[in-house]
Structure formats: C-alpha cells, structure tokens
Design a protein around this motif. Structure first.
Motif, short mmCIF file in Angstrom:
data_model
loop_
_atom_site.label_atom_id
_atom_site.label_comp_id
_atom_site.label_asym_id
_atom_site.label_seq_id
_atom_site.Cartn_x
_atom_site.Cartn_y
_atom_site.Cartn_z
N ASN A 322 0.85 -1.20 0.00
CA ASN A 322 0.00 0.00 0.00
C ASN A 322 0.88 1.24 0.00
N ASP A 323 0.29 2.38 -0.30
CA ASP A 323 1.05 3.62 -0.47
C ASP A 323 1.76 4.05 0.80
N ASP A 324 1.09 3.96 1.93
CA ASP A 324 1.69 4.40 3.20
C ASP A 324 2.93 3.58 3.55
N SER A 325 2.86 2.27 3.34
CA SER A 325 3.98 1.40 3.67
C SER A 325 5.17 1.66 2.74
N LEU A 326 4.89 1.95 1.48
CA LEU A 326 5.95 2.28 0.54
C LEU A 326 6.66 3.55 0.99
N TYR A 327 5.89 4.54 1.38
CA TYR A 327 6.45 5.80 1.91
C TYR A 327 7.31 5.54 3.14
N ASP A 328 6.79 4.75 4.06
CA ASP A 328 7.54 4.43 5.29
C ASP A 328 8.84 3.70 5.00
N GLY A 329 8.80 2.80 4.00
CA GLY A 329 10.00 2.05 3.64
C GLY A 329 11.11 2.95 3.12
N ILE A 330 10.76 3.86 2.23
CA ILE A 330 11.76 4.81 1.70
C ILE A 330 12.33 5.65 2.84
N LYS A 331 11.45 6.09 3.73
CA LYS A 331 11.86 6.94 4.85
C LYS A 331 12.85 6.20 5.77
N GLN A 332 12.62 4.90 5.95
CA GLN A 332 13.53 4.11 6.79
C GLN A 332 14.95 4.12 6.23
N PHE A 333 15.08 3.97 4.91
CA PHE A 333 16.41 3.94 4.30
C PHE A 333 17.07 5.32 4.35
N LEU A 334 16.29 6.38 4.28
CA LEU A 334 16.84 7.73 4.37
C LEU A 334 17.30 8.05 5.79
N GLN A 335 16.63 7.47 6.77
CA GLN A 335 16.93 7.77 8.18
C GLN A 335 18.00 6.86 8.76
N ASN A 336 18.15 5.66 8.21
CA ASN A 336 18.98 4.64 8.83
C ASN A 336 20.01 4.09 7.85
N GLY A 337 21.21 4.65 7.89
CA GLY A 337 22.27 4.20 7.00
C GLY A 337 22.72 2.78 7.28
N GLU A 338 22.58 2.34 8.54
CA GLU A 338 22.98 0.98 8.90
C GLU A 338 22.08 -0.05 8.23
N LEU A 339 20.80 0.30 8.02
CA LEU A 339 19.87 -0.61 7.35
C LEU A 339 20.33 -0.87 5.93
N LEU A 340 20.75 0.20 5.26
CA LEU A 340 21.24 0.07 3.88
C LEU A 340 22.49 -0.79 3.83
N SER A 341 23.42 -0.58 4.77
CA SER A 341 24.66 -1.36 4.81
C SER A 341 24.37 -2.84 5.04
#
Length: 369
Positions: A322-341
């Motif tokens: 859903n749209d809200d979850s997609l938004y939240d997912g992108i936000k997580q990667f922008l806020q948390n560099g460790e998640l991306l690593s």
C-alpha cells in the motif's frame, strides 16, 4: 534425435517475461532441442536478442487494436489450427492470456503442451481476459500437461482464487544469465552520480501495475517532509510514460527524478545505485529485483508474489502493498544508513545463489527430460 519445441508468446516487449524467454531459449542446448519462437506480433526491444539457431516466426508484422476481441470469435482449437501449422513434440504457451488460449487448442494427444504463469492472480476474471469466460479458461488449463509458475506465491494465489488444486503444476524460477549480468554491470556508467545523497533506481515496464506513479507520490511526500537528499532514476518505457512525466513536472520533482528510458544494459546503472525500489501492485517473480541483487544493490519492494523467495529477509526490505507502507520504507532507508549497509552485504551474498544452470535444470525436469 532433437526434441522440437515451440515457444508461443505475444510479442517481445521490454518486460520481465520477455527477458526470461530470451535467457531460457538462448541457453537451452541446441544439440538437444530444435527451438521455434513464435510471436503474435513482430515487435519489441528483444526481437533481435536471440541466438542464430533459434527459429523465428510471427503472425503479424505490425500490432493493431482489437485483435483479442476478434480472436474470441474463434474457439481455441480453430485458432490452433489456423496459427500452428507445423508439428512439434512440445508446445509451450509462455504467457497466460492469448498464448495459453491458442496452445490449449492443441488436440493431438502425442504433443505435450505446457503453460507459463508469470504473476500472481488478482482475480480469475482479470487473469482470463483473453478467454471468452473463466469457464473457457478452466477448460483450457485442465488440458495442459503441466503448468509452470514462476514463484510459489504465484501458484498459491492461483489455487486460492480458482480452487483448482488438482492441476499438474510446478514452480520454475526465472532463467537469469548471471554471468552476462555481472560482466555488463562492470561497463562504465555514463551518469554523474552524487555520492552524498541516496541514489534510488527502478527498472521495468512503465505500466499501471508496476506502481511507478504511487512511488512518485511517495517520493513527493518524502520531499515535503524535508527529506530531499535523494535522486530517483527510472529505466524503462511503456504506456504510462506520458502520465509519469506530467506527474513529475506537476509535483516539481524534475531536479529529483530522471527518466532514462529503456536501456539494453541497465545493470551498469543499477550497480551504481544505493537502493533498488519495486513499487509494483502485482508481480510474479521479478527479474529486475533478482538482477539488482546479482549486481549487489539492495532492494525495497512491496509485498508481491515471489519477493520472499528472492530476498529471504537478507537482500532487502519487503513492505505491505500500500502507499503508506511504501512511503515508510523509503523513509527508513533515508533515516537509517545501517539498514542500507546490512542489506547491501546480504544482497552480495544472496546474489551468488542464482545461476542459469539451475534454471535450465529446472526447465528440463519440468518438461520431463
């Protein structure tokens, strides 16, 4: 003696199913199989991508509207008699709509017939739009010797929506030419990339079910909340291209989104990215997501068929569809560099598990070789 195999498909456009078809037939042993690729229309970016030993046939040189509606006037058996003139040992409908309707019309019991399903089922009515009715679709699918599903979740959704649990089905994962992808990903990329921001990309057909307009809305909301250190690169072409361009302009995102069009070598771009996003409403077994993992780029995806099998909680994040979850997912990667690593390490490991040899073995087991 070589087995004569017919692959029947609609066209050779820039979608994942077409790329899988190219990979599969080009890597089958020409000493074992005499392969004919037959398409309804002689169009698409992949039409010149086949090995020289693959025989090519087409019904029409140019696409025209209304063909499917007209074709419904004829029964599957009449369509088969009209279009399939030569004799083959096996006939494979490589897509679940018109190709499946034609191949289901084969009445020669000596010929093995197979069907391919590349996506999860939304509803039987949508799935069988090329048939006169769901009833005709059911009759067709019960005639096939075997049906391939590109992911376990695609098979499960089919059975859940239809109730047809006694069909002869098997999961056959998409053929991915990993060695070719890795080599092409090393080619120098012509983009000037800002390494101080999050570089996001997606590769796919620009059509409604791929969800690119909702992704752009989510990115706009992200920017409105003050997160502007990102750039999105979209590779592909399709019917939604004009709408996507208008949306980008209307939302003032021209400086944050680049449309690169179709690229014969998308891997050199994907390899340079920090994150691959798949915002699809529905998928089967996403070739683009697998290719991203192979080149070591982690993934954010909506919960579609095949994603759990591909990522295995290691190479990326799956969010609710859903749209809200997609938004939240992108936000997580922008806020948390460790998640991306974390997911980047996982992508490099997970990518080693995919190979064309495994895919060919699955195919040969499927057809009983």
């Amino acid at each position: 003696m070589k087995k004569k195999i017919l692959f029947f498909h609609f066209d050779l456009g820039g979608g994942g199913a077409e790329k899988v078809l190219v990979n599969l037939v080009n890597n089958l042993d020409p000493d074992k199989y005499d392969i004919t690729l037959y398409t309804v229309f002689n169009r698409g970016v992949y039409k010149d991508s086949f090995a020289k030993h693959i025989k090519r046939k087409t019904i029409f040189n140019k696409q025209f509207r209304g063909f499917i509606t007209m074709a419904k006037l004829l029964s599957p058996s009449l369509l088969h008699k009209l279009f399939i003139r030569e004799k083959y040992d096996m006939e494979i409908a490589f897509y679940h709509r018109f190709p499946a309707r034609v191949i289901s019309g084969c009445n020669n019991k000596k010929i093995k017939t197979y069907a391919w399903v590349h996506s999860g089922m939304v509803s039987p009515e949508d799935f069988f739009t090329s048939f006169r009715s769901v009833k005709e679709g059911k009759k067709a699918y019960y005639k096939f010797d075997r049906i391939a599903f590109v992911a376990q979740t695609a098979l499960e959704s089919f059975v859940e929506k239809t109730g047809w649990a006694d069909l002869n089905c098997k999961v056959i994962h998409n053929a991915i030419d990993t060695n070719d992808i890795i080599e092409k990903s090393k080619v120098e990329c012509d983009l000037v990339i800002n390494r101080d921001i999050l570089n996001i990309c997606s590769v796919g057909r620009l059509s409604e079910e791929k969800g690119y307009r909702r992704l752009i809305k989510s990115l706009h909301s992200i920017k409105e909340c003050g997160y502007d250190k990102w750039h999105f690169y979209l590779l592909g072409q399709g019917s939604e291209e004009l709408k996507i361009k208008e949306m980008i302009s209307n939302l003032g995102l021209d400086d944050h989104i680049s449309l690169l069009g179709f690229k014969s070598n998308p891997y050199k771009y994907v390899r340079q990215m920090d994150l691959f996003v798949c915002p699809s409403y529905v998928e089967g077994y996403s070739t683009a997501v697998v290719e991203s993992i192979i080149v070591g780029t982690p993934v954010l995806t909506t919960d579609c068929s095949g994603m759990k099998e591909i990522l295995d909680d290691e190479a990326g994040l799956i969010v609710d569809n859903n749209d809200d979850s997609l938004y939240d997912g992108i936000k997580q990667f922008l806020q948390n560099g460790e998640l991306l690593s974390k997911y980047k390490i996982g992508a490099k490991h997970r990518g080693d598990l995919f190979s064309i040899d495994n895919a060919i073995k699955e195919f040969e087991d499927f057809i009983g070789e």
